[in-house]
Design a protein around this motif. Structure first.
Motif, PDB file in Angstrom:
ATOM      1  N   GLY A  74      17.043 -14.107 -35.718  1.00 32.85           N
ATOM      2  CA  GLY A  74      18.342 -14.631 -35.312  1.00 32.85           C
ATOM      3  C   GLY A  74      19.228 -14.953 -36.497  1.00 32.85           C
ATOM      4  N   PHE A  75      18.636 -15.427 -37.575  1.00 30.06           N
ATOM      5  CA  PHE A  75      19.379 -15.762 -38.791  1.00 30.06           C
ATOM      6  C   PHE A  75      19.964 -14.490 -39.427  1.00 30.06           C
ATOM      7  N   VAL A  76      19.156 -13.440 -39.479  1.00 28.15           N
ATOM      8  CA  VAL A  76      19.641 -12.157 -39.993  1.00 28.15           C
ATOM      9  C   VAL A  76      20.760 -11.623 -39.101  1.00 28.15           C
ATOM     10  N   PHE A  77      20.559 -11.688 -37.793  1.00 31.11           N
ATOM     11  CA  PHE A  77      21.560 -11.245 -36.821  1.00 31.11           C
ATOM     12  C   PHE A  77      22.875 -11.982 -37.066  1.00 31.11           C
ATOM     13  N   TRP A  78      22.799 -13.306 -37.195  1.00 30.46           N
ATOM     14  CA  TRP A  78      24.004 -14.106 -37.428  1.00 30.46           C
ATOM     15  C   TRP A  78      24.732 -13.662 -38.703  1.00 30.46           C
ATOM     16  N   GLY A  79      24.012 -13.545 -39.812  1.00 33.41           N
ATOM     17  CA  GLY A  79      24.652 -13.190 -41.062  1.00 33.41           C
ATOM     18  C   GLY A  79      25.304 -11.820 -41.005  1.00 33.41           C
ATOM     19  N   HIS A  80      24.593 -10.855 -40.444  1.00 36.86           N
ATOM     20  CA  HIS A  80      25.095  -9.487 -40.385  1.00 36.86           C
ATOM     21  C   HIS A  80      26.308  -9.387 -39.458  1.00 36.86           C
ATOM     22  N   ARG A  81      26.169  -9.942 -38.260  1.00 35.76           N
ATOM     23  CA  ARG A  81      27.254  -9.831 -37.283  1.00 35.76           C
ATOM     24  C   ARG A  81      28.490 -10.623 -37.711  1.00 35.76           C
ATOM     25  N   THR A  82      28.293 -11.710 -38.440  1.00 33.73           N
ATOM     26  CA  THR A  82      29.431 -12.489 -38.917  1.00 33.73           C
ATOM     27  C   THR A  82      30.201 -11.704 -39.970  1.00 33.73           C
ATOM     28  N   TYR A  83      29.489 -10.997 -40.848  1.00 33.82           N
ATOM     29  CA  TYR A  83      30.191 -10.137 -41.812  1.00 33.82           C
ATOM     30  C   TYR A  83      30.981  -9.057 -41.073  1.00 33.82           C
ATOM     31  N   VAL A  84      30.393  -8.468 -40.033  1.00 31.92           N
ATOM     32  CA  VAL A  84      31.120  -7.484 -39.217  1.00 31.92           C
ATOM     33  C   VAL A  84      32.393  -8.110 -38.656  1.00 31.92           C
ATOM     34  N   GLU A  85      32.308  -9.354 -38.215  1.00 29.06           N
ATOM     35  CA  GLU A  85      33.474 -10.038 -37.652  1.00 29.06           C
ATOM     36  C   GLU A  85      34.573 -10.200 -38.700  1.00 29.06           C
ATOM     37  N   TYR A  86      34.194 -10.459 -39.941  1.00 23.92           N
ATOM     38  CA  TYR A  86      35.207 -10.565 -40.996  1.00 23.92           C
ATOM     39  C   TYR A  86      36.008  -9.267 -41.096  1.00 23.92           C
ATOM     40  N   LEU A  87      35.318  -8.147 -41.030  1.00 23.83           N
ATOM     41  CA  LEU A  87      36.014  -6.858 -41.104  1.00 23.83           C
ATOM     42  C   LEU A  87      36.907  -6.645 -39.893  1.00 23.83           C
ATOM     43  N   LEU A  88      36.421  -7.046 -38.722  1.00 29.34           N
ATOM     44  CA  LEU A  88      37.218  -6.878 -37.505  1.00 29.34           C
ATOM     45  C   LEU A  88      38.491  -7.710 -37.556  1.00 29.34           C
ATOM     46  N   GLN A  89      38.434  -8.858 -38.222  1.00 24.00           N
ATOM     47  CA  GLN A  89      39.597  -9.737 -38.287  1.00 24.00           C
ATOM     48  C   GLN A  89      40.386  -9.583 -39.592  1.00 24.00           C
ATOM     49  N   SER A  90      40.025  -8.600 -40.387  1.00 22.06           N
ATOM     50  CA  SER A  90      40.725  -8.370 -41.647  1.00 22.06           C
ATOM     51  C   SER A  90      41.948  -7.486 -41.432  1.00 22.06           C
ATOM     52  N   PRO A  91      43.049  -7.789 -42.113  1.00 22.83           N
ATOM     53  CA  PRO A  91      44.193  -6.876 -42.072  1.00 22.83           C
ATOM     54  C   PRO A  91      43.924  -5.570 -42.821  1.00 22.83           C
ATOM     55  N   ASN A  92      42.843  -5.530 -43.586  1.00 20.22           N
ATOM     56  CA  ASN A  92      42.482  -4.335 -44.344  1.00 20.22           C
ATOM     57  C   ASN A  92      41.697  -3.384 -43.436  1.00 20.22           C
ATOM     58  N   THR A  93      42.415  -2.684 -42.582  1.00 21.84           N
ATOM     59  CA  THR A  93      41.759  -1.815 -41.604  1.00 21.84           C
ATOM     60  C   THR A  93      41.053  -0.631 -42.259  1.00 21.84           C
ATOM     61  N   ALA A  94      41.530  -0.200 -43.417  1.00 24.91           N
ATOM     62  CA  ALA A  94      40.876   0.908 -44.108  1.00 24.91           C
ATOM     63  C   ALA A  94      39.471   0.511 -44.558  1.00 24.91           C
ATOM     64  N   LEU A  95      39.332  -0.714 -45.054  1.00 26.71           N
ATOM     65  CA  LEU A  95      38.012  -1.202 -45.469  1.00 26.71           C
ATOM     66  C   LEU A  95      37.071  -1.255 -44.274  1.00 26.71           C
ATOM     67  N   ALA A  96      37.557  -1.797 -43.165  1.00 24.54           N
ATOM     68  CA  ALA A  96      36.736  -1.859 -41.959  1.00 24.54           C
ATOM     69  C   ALA A  96      36.319  -0.466 -41.506  1.00 24.54           C
ATOM     70  N   ASP A 210      41.617  -2.559 -52.699  1.00 19.96           N
ATOM     71  CA  ASP A 210      41.095  -2.065 -51.421  1.00 19.96           C
ATOM     72  C   ASP A 210      39.823  -2.773 -50.992  1.00 19.96           C
ATOM     73  N   ARG A 211      39.343  -3.709 -51.819  1.00 19.59           N
ATOM     74  CA  ARG A 211      38.144  -4.486 -51.472  1.00 19.59           C
ATOM     75  C   ARG A 211      38.501  -5.899 -51.008  1.00 19.59           C
ATOM     76  N   VAL A 212      39.769  -6.179 -50.874  1.00 20.69           N
ATOM     77  CA  VAL A 212      40.204  -7.510 -50.433  1.00 20.69           C
ATOM     78  C   VAL A 212      40.194  -7.564 -48.908  1.00 20.69           C
ATOM     79  N   ILE A 213      39.400  -8.467 -48.353  1.00 17.16           N
ATOM     80  CA  ILE A 213      39.333  -8.664 -46.902  1.00 17.16           C
ATOM     81  C   ILE A 213      40.551  -9.441 -46.421  1.00 17.16           C
ATOM     82  N   ALA A 214      40.925 -10.467 -47.167  1.00 22.09           N
ATOM     83  CA  ALA A 214      42.092 -11.289 -46.810  1.00 22.09           C
ATOM     84  C   ALA A 214      42.724 -11.804 -48.089  1.00 22.09           C
ATOM     85  N   ALA A 215      44.015 -11.586 -48.246  1.00 15.98           N
ATOM     86  CA  ALA A 215      44.699 -11.964 -49.483  1.00 15.98           C
ATOM     87  C   ALA A 215      44.927 -13.467 -49.580  1.00 15.98           C
TER      88      ALA A 215
END
Length: 359
Positions: A74-96, A210-215
């Protein structure tokens, strides 16, 4: 929480391997591929981004279902899925767009790395990574002392970075192959050892824009904090349900006196689950983080009470190596819940500071 809706083969594997995932560092390599094979990382991800759709509470429930079998998984799941969420909520759609396919299929690990940032947002800690300008990019230095899901040689890591030469901060995505990133050996934990949990040192790490998730970290972090903390709550929910169920089963053997407190605790757990689902549905946690802090604290207290009742219901058998092995593992898992960042002490400190400011 809904009944265990996991893929049956994943549920069986987790149940059979939970002791190994708790105790054996070398088992970490098995966790991400097993979770990815069951497609759990796609839950709550829009279909257009390669997911299966769903709401944030669906992610919480999936993490809870996994955590009920193994908090390490569950801890691994949380860490991995939370990073995915950062990409989903990032304005940097190319990075996602570049990173999501490998992340959703578990070919590379995602690590949140923003525990320090969440404490920074609550006024509890300075950012531990700084950046200086170099052309249109940055050079990063610093250290993150505790990061989970750092699969050796194959991870992406989110980090909040303070500008060295001016106010403000941003959030960047780093990668295992970046020159200047040093991953420590796995931390010597008392449990949850198969989680690829280590420290990361950054020494003159070059990244491009291009590696900036959020400025603007100050504006963006409050938007992702509800996912960070609510997904984390899934770990407590799953462990609490499992411990209550084990206590109820054991309490039938001449310990009926425990039936009432167990029923009351199960009811209290349902109250917190409903409050979490409602806050996520309405978006209230973005502007009212204190409400989410209180849910996280309440869930941790429920876990502590549940494991205590499981011990009372099991009796002396819980102290025998073989008969009490599953209980002993859950006891160690429960001991982790109050200290995972932000810890209960940190959350209570933030709430106290808020009350004092309001007064």
């Amino acid at each position: 929480m809904m009944a265990d809706a996991l893929d049956s083969s994943l549920a069986t594997w987790l149940e059979d391997n939970a002791p190994r995932l708790d105790a054996d560092v070398s088992a970490a390599a098995d966790v991400l591929p097993r979770l990815a094979a069951a497609n759990v990382f796609a839950i709550g991800v829009p279909e257009a981004a390669g997911g299966v759709g769903g709401r944030p509470i669906d992610v919480v429930e999936a993490i809870a279902d996994v955590s009920a079998h193994s908090l390490a998984a569950g801890f691994v799941f949380w860490g991995h899925r939370t990073y995915v969420e950062y990409l989903l909520q990032s304005p940097n759609t190319a990075l996602a767009g570049r990173l999501l396919p490998d992340l959703l299929h578990g070919r590379v690990a995602g690590a949140t790395g923003l525990s320090n940032a969440m404490k920074f947002l609550a006024g509890l800690e300075d950012l531990q990574v700084t950046a200086r300008r170099e052309g249109d990019g940055f050079r990063l230095d610093g250290r993150l002392p505790w990061v989970t899901n750092l699969a050796p040689h194959a991870f992406h890591l989110a980090a909040a970075v303070a500008h060295a030469d001016r106010p403000g901060a941003f959030v960047a995505s780093l990668a295992a192959e970046d020159a200047g990133i040093e991953r420590s050996a796995d931390l010597d934990l008392i449990g949850l050892r198969a989680t690829n949990t280590a420290a990361v040192a950054l020494k003159d790490v070059r990244i491009d824009p291009d590696r900036v998730i959020a400025a603007d970290a100050h504006a963006w972090l409050p938007k992702v904090r509800p996912a960070f903390l609510s997904f984390q709550c899934g770990m407590s929910i799953g462990l609490a349900h499992r411990s209550i169920a084990a206590a109820q089963e054991a309490a039938g053997a001449g310990r009926h006196i425990l039936a009432e407190p167990l029923a009351a605790l199960a009811a209290a757990l349902r109250v917190q689950e409903r409050a979490l689902a409602e806050g996520l549905e309405t978006g209230a946690f973005e502007t009212q983080p204190a409400a989410l802090f209180r849910i996280r604290i309440a869930l941790a207290e429920i876990v502590a009470e549940a494991i205590g009742l499981e011990l009372q219901a099991t009796g002396g058998r819980a102290y025998l190596t073989a008969a009490g092995a599953a209980f002993a593992r859950r006891w160690r898992e429960a001991a982790f819940v109050p200290v995972i960042t932000p810890s209960l002490v940190q959350l209570k400190t933030a709430l106290a500071a808020q009350r004092q400011s309001a007064a």
